[in-house]
Write an enzyme that holds these catalytic residues in place. Structure first.
Site, mmCIF file in Angstrom:
data_model
loop_
_atom_site.group_PDB
_atom_site.id
_atom_site.type_symbol
_atom_site.label_atom_id
_atom_site.label_comp_id
_atom_site.label_asym_id
_atom_site.label_seq_id
_atom_site.Cartn_x
_atom_site.Cartn_y
_atom_site.Cartn_z
ATOM 1 N N GLU A 124 1.003 -12.806 -3.773
ATOM 2 C CA GLU A 124 -0.339 -13.587 -3.296
ATOM 3 C C GLU A 124 -1.445 -12.596 -4.109
ATOM 4 O OE1 GLU A 124 -2.836 -14.218 0.785
ATOM 5 O OE2 GLU A 124 -0.626 -14.007 0.715
ATOM 6 N N LEU A 175 0.858 -1.243 -0.105
ATOM 7 C CA LEU A 175 0.069 0.094 0.110
ATOM 8 C C LEU A 175 0.955 1.172 -0.055
ATOM 9 C CD1 LEU A 175 -2.844 1.427 0.097
ATOM 10 C CD2 LEU A 175 -2.601 1.288 2.800
ATOM 11 N N ILE A 176 0.630 2.125 -1.086
ATOM 12 C CA ILE A 176 1.307 3.541 -0.895
ATOM 13 C C ILE A 176 -0.045 4.198 -0.364
ATOM 14 C CG2 ILE A 176 2.377 5.441 -2.141
ATOM 15 C CD1 ILE A 176 4.132 2.921 -2.113
#
Length: 412
Positions: free
Chosen positions: A268, A234-235
């Site tokens: 994943e 996540l950014i």
């Protein structure tokens, strides 16, 4: 009865006024300076809140609901407040509002404050916050307003002092920005954490702001290898679209490339956006390898390509094949009919794999199905439809590949 129904209708309408969209009601902030707290331009909102507030993403019982989750920019110490202009119980005795506070407390770890003065004290201590773990990579980004900004990527693990608590605060953002997010069990020492920070100045001191992160799980591969698998990435929204994702992924790849025991790196259940970013990063890394030289691309996907990509860059066969298709497209004059046809056939041959598997399954079915059952099954897999689907898949893929090629050209 008409009067009663009208009463019910009126009541429903009035109650509907007490419904709030939780994606709008939740106000998130990464605070660097005290003035950020009241500055609406620094606020951002979730993309998702269904895991906390149900599939409708609605909180009932309030008008003008605002759920404030403000974080100090570096260490992510949290201010949590619930505000509203009116509550349903003020108008209706027998109707209970949702317990918003309890729902949020299930996500955010203990240690938050609901007092603005305490939060300002947290903010003053930010100067003492330093990034966790070891520095892997530093890069700079040109910002229109602020000039050149410096970013650092660090690798941490759960043994770093203070990191576990920090990670508990950091992972709360997953719930708002990843549709199928879940928290991980950090007691398992197979996890690696990669963090991005921005350096910024405040009162003459250098401080660090959290930009984003990635978690990677190290799986065992018999007999003596590991396969790191990217689990979450996540950014944070204020930093999205600035190129931090590719920087992070490339730094992670380079880190694992330096470890002899790593076989290859996977992900994943990757999102479409992640796959596009990975295509770009891996194509950028592979374009300099001898086996991917332009004159070799037209000879087809070779064992050398796969072996070199795996040995030097820990890229598996499936990903190496995509990179080959991207780089071959870049090297192909698609206005030349013959070259374009060769390229199309080469890619479609790979895309046709699943259809070919269907044909084999159909042959098996023919032996054990009655005529009627077979006809109904055949209707689902008619050849014309397959060809149309194949053409559509090919066009979509080429569009994605062209975007990667544009991004690679922008680097030159």
């Amino acid at each position: 009865t008409t009067g009663f129904l009208l009463h019910i209708n009126t009541m429903e309408k009035k109650l509907a006024e007490y419904k709030c969209d939780t994606n709008e009601a939740i106000a998130l902030k990464l605070v660097r300076f005290p003035e950020d707290i009241d500055d609406d331009s620094t606020t951002f909102h979730p993309e998702y809140s269904h895991q906390t507030f149900g599939d409708d993403e609605v909180a009932f019982g309030y008008k003008g609901l605002q759920i404030q989750l403000f974080y100090t920019a570096g260490n992510l110490n949290t201010l949590f407040k619930v505000k509203y202009s009116s509550k349903v119980t003020e108008a209706f005795d027998c109707v209970e509002p949702d317990d918003v506070e309890v729902k949020i407390r299930e996500i955010i770890p203990a240690g938050f404050t609901s007092n603005s003065d305490d939060f300002l004290t947290f903010l003053e201590k930010e100067a003492k916050f330093k990034p966790f773990g070891t520095l892997l990579h530093t890069y700079k980004v040109q910002n229109e307003e602020e000039g050149e900004l410096t970013y650092q990527i660090h690798k941490a693990d759960i043994t770093c002092a203070g990191f576990q608590k920090y990670h508990e605060r950091l992972q709360t953002f997953l719930m708002w920005f990843i549709e199928t997010a879940s928290f991980i069990d950090t007691d398992d020492d197979h996890w690696d954490f990669f963090l991005v920070f921005e350096k910024y100045n405040k009162d003459g001191e250098t401080l660090y702001a959290t930009v984003g992160y990635m978690t990677v799980y190290n799986y065992y591969v018999y007999p003596d290898k590991t396969r790191p698998r990217v689990s979450q990435m996540l950014i944070l929204p204020p930093f999205q679209g600035e190129g931090h994702g590719p920087q992070l992924l490339e730094a992670v790849h380079r880190f694992y490339c330096s470890l002899p025991k790593v076989q290859d790196i996977t992900a994943e259940d990757p999102s479409e956006n992640y796959v596009k970013m990975r295509d770009f990063v891996l194509a950028k890394l592979c374009q300099g390898l001898p086996s991917f030289a332009e004159e070799k691309l037209h000879l087809g996907f070779s064992v050398d390509m796969y072996k070199e990509a795996q040995e030097k860059l820990k890229i598996n066969k499936k990903h190496a094949r995509r990179v080959y298709e991207i780089l071959r497209l870049r090297a192909t004059d698609m206005s030349d009919e013959e070259k374009a046809r060769d390229y199309r056939l080469e890619v479609k041959k790979r895309l046709f794999g699943p259809y070919r598997k269907n044909q084999r399954e159909l042959a098996k079915l023919k032996r054990c199905l009655s005529a009627e059952e077979l006809v109904s099954h055949m209707a689902q897999v008619d050849t014309k439809t397959q060809h149309e689907e194949l053409e559509k898949s090919f066009q979509t893929l080429v569009d994605d590949y062209r975007r990667v090629i544009e991004r690679l050209a922008a680097l030159a």
